[in-house]
Scaffold this motif. Sequence first.
Motif, PDB file in Angstrom:
ATOM      1  N   LYS A 189     -26.962  -1.856   2.469  1.00 50.79           N
ATOM      2  CA  LYS A 189     -26.270  -1.902   1.191  1.00 50.79           C
ATOM      3  C   LYS A 189     -27.234  -1.488   0.088  1.00 50.79           C
ATOM      4  CE  LYS A 189     -22.146  -3.306   2.396  1.00 50.79           C
ATOM      5  NZ  LYS A 189     -21.592  -4.621   2.055  1.00 50.79           N
ATOM      6  N   ILE A 190     -26.811  -0.528  -0.718  1.00 55.08           N
ATOM      7  CA  ILE A 190     -27.581  -0.158  -1.897  1.00 55.08           C
ATOM      8  C   ILE A 190     -26.757  -0.538  -3.127  1.00 55.08           C
ATOM      9  CG2 ILE A 190     -28.691   1.746  -0.669  1.00 55.08           C
ATOM     10  CD1 ILE A 190     -26.902   3.665  -2.298  1.00 55.08           C
ATOM     11  N   LYS A 191     -27.394  -0.629  -4.266  1.00 53.26           N
ATOM     12  CA  LYS A 191     -26.689  -1.003  -5.492  1.00 53.26           C
ATOM     13  C   LYS A 191     -26.552   0.227  -6.377  1.00 53.26           C
ATOM     14  CE  LYS A 191     -27.345  -5.111  -6.954  1.00 53.26           C
ATOM     15  NZ  LYS A 191     -25.978  -5.636  -6.641  1.00 53.26           N
ATOM     16  N   ILE A 192     -25.302   0.552  -6.706  1.00 47.63           N
ATOM     17  CA  ILE A 192     -25.044   1.674  -7.611  1.00 47.63           C
ATOM     18  C   ILE A 192     -24.248   1.181  -8.820  1.00 47.63           C
ATOM     19  CG2 ILE A 192     -25.090   3.385  -5.739  1.00 47.63           C
ATOM     20  CD1 ILE A 192     -22.030   3.443  -5.810  1.00 47.63           C
ATOM     21  N   ARG A 193     -24.357   1.926  -9.892  1.00 44.60           N
ATOM     22  CA  ARG A 193     -23.579   1.621 -11.104  1.00 44.60           C
ATOM     23  C   ARG A 193     -22.658   2.803 -11.352  1.00 44.60           C
ATOM     24  NH1 ARG A 193     -24.054   2.033 -17.019  1.00 44.60           N
ATOM     25  NH2 ARG A 193     -23.214   0.122 -17.957  1.00 44.60           N
ATOM     26  N   ILE A 194     -21.366   2.532 -11.435  1.00 41.77           N
ATOM     27  CA  ILE A 194     -20.404   3.629 -11.571  1.00 41.77           C
ATOM     28  C   ILE A 194     -19.537   3.453 -12.811  1.00 41.77           C
ATOM     29  CG2 ILE A 194     -20.301   3.933  -9.058  1.00 41.77           C
ATOM     30  CD1 ILE A 194     -17.400   2.644  -9.327  1.00 41.77           C
ATOM     31  N   HIS A 195     -19.032   4.565 -13.307  1.00 42.38           N
ATOM     32  CA  HIS A 195     -18.034   4.528 -14.375  1.00 42.38           C
ATOM     33  C   HIS A 195     -16.663   4.310 -13.730  1.00 42.38           C
ATOM     34  CE1 HIS A 195     -15.478   5.920 -17.721  1.00 42.38           C
ATOM     35  NE2 HIS A 195     -16.511   5.599 -18.498  1.00 42.38           N
ATOM     36  N   GLN A 196     -15.777   3.668 -14.450  1.00 42.62           N
ATOM     37  CA  GLN A 196     -14.452   3.361 -13.914  1.00 42.62           C
ATOM     38  C   GLN A 196     -13.660   4.613 -13.503  1.00 42.62           C
ATOM     39  OE1 GLN A 196     -12.582   1.188 -17.097  1.00 42.62           O
ATOM     40  NE2 GLN A 196     -12.049   3.034 -18.267  1.00 42.62           N
ATOM     41  N   GLU A 197     -14.039   5.781 -14.052  1.00 39.40           N
ATOM     42  CA  GLU A 197     -13.321   7.013 -13.730  1.00 39.40           C
ATOM     43  C   GLU A 197     -13.426   7.401 -12.259  1.00 39.40           C
ATOM     44  OE1 GLU A 197     -14.348  10.251 -16.253  1.00 39.40           O
ATOM     45  OE2 GLU A 197     -13.753   9.219 -18.107  1.00 39.40           O
ATOM     46  N   VAL A 198     -14.504   6.959 -11.576  1.00 38.40           N
ATOM     47  CA  VAL A 198     -14.670   7.319 -10.163  1.00 38.40           C
ATOM     48  C   VAL A 198     -14.404   6.131  -9.242  1.00 38.40           C
ATOM     49  CG1 VAL A 198     -16.262   9.223 -10.609  1.00 38.40           C
ATOM     50  CG2 VAL A 198     -17.170   6.917 -10.233  1.00 38.40           C
ATOM     51  N   MET A 199     -13.884   5.053  -9.805  1.00 37.54           N
ATOM     52  CA  MET A 199     -13.636   3.857  -9.002  1.00 37.54           C
ATOM     53  C   MET A 199     -12.713   4.152  -7.823  1.00 37.54           C
ATOM     54  SD  MET A 199     -12.109   0.191 -10.230  1.00 37.54           S
ATOM     55  CE  MET A 199     -12.045  -1.212  -9.116  1.00 37.54           C
TER      56      MET A 199
END
Length: 310
Positions: A232-242
Motif C-alpha cells: 500500500k502506498i499513500k497518494i493524494r488525489i483530486h476529486q475529479e479522478v476519484m
Amino acid sequence: MKIDRLVSMIMILLDKERIGAQELADMFEVSPRTIYRDIDTINMAGIPVRSTSGVGGGFEIMRNYKLDKKVFSTADLSALLMGLSSLSNTVRGDELVNALAKVKSFIPADKAKDIELKANQIHIDLSPWSGNRNIGPHLEIIKAALQESKLLTFGYSAHHGNQTKRTVEPYQLVLKNSDWYFQGYCHKRSDYRLFKLSRISNLQMQAETFTPREYQKPILEISDIVETMQTKIKIRIHQEVMDRVLDYCAYEEFTPDGEEHYTVDFPFIENDYYYDILLSFGNKCECLEPLHIRSEMKRRIHDIAALYEN
C-alpha cells in the motif's frame, strides 16, 4: 459457459442412447469431475439421468422419458436466455444461435412476455467502447482454427515492444477482465503461451493441421499471488479522478483531505504497469509515500518533460 454446456448436454443425452463421461469431458474441454457435477445438476432439475459402469457404460436418460417443457421454471428460462443472449452478442456462431433457439422452444406461449422481461433485466455487453478493431475478425479466425485443428501464424508484440513471429497450435479462447486472449502451444517457445489478441498482427490460419496434444490450461486466477506482491502506498488525489481511482481500490481506502482532495491507501506493485497507472492520473494525483516511489515518479515525469523540451 456452464448454462450453455448444460443445455447442450441435455440435447446430446436426448439424441444419444449412451455417452461416456470422458467423451463429454473432451467435447466440452472440462474435467470428468465437472461432467459428474453437471449430471447431478441435470438430475436435480428433474431430468432422470442414470449411469452404467463397465465396457460400453456411460450416461443415459432413462428410456421412455419425455422432456417436459415445464421442467424449466420461469427463472430457469430467464437465466438461460440472459446468459446465451449476452454470450452470442460477443462470440457469434451457429452453435450459439442454435442453443438459443432450442431454449426459446421451451418457453410456454402464455409466459413468453414475462420471461423476456426478466431476461432483459440484466444485460451483459462485453464488447469494448472503443479500441482495436481487429479483435472481432481475430476471434472468428481463431474459432475456425480451433474447430479444424489448424495452425495459426502471426506477429506478436511482447513485453517491452519485442516483435516476434509465432506459429501456434490453438487450444482455447479466453475472455479475462474484458480482454480477449487465446491459449496455444507455441512452436517458437516449445511451450504453452497465453496471447493477447490486441497484440496480434497479420493473423493467418494455415492449411496445415495438427494433432492435439495433452492440453495444459492457463492459470487465470492469480488474485492470491497479486495480493502477496502488492504493497500500500499513500497518494493524494483530486476529486475529479476519484471515479477512476475506484477502479483499483474501495471507498474504504479513501480519507477526505480538504474540500476537494482525498488521501488514498493505494495497492501498488513496483513495475511499469503500476507506475503508468499513477501517471495516467496526471496532475490530479501526487504520490506522498514511500519516498523511493515518490522519487521514481519524479524521475519518470522528468523524462516525459524532456521529450518536449526541444
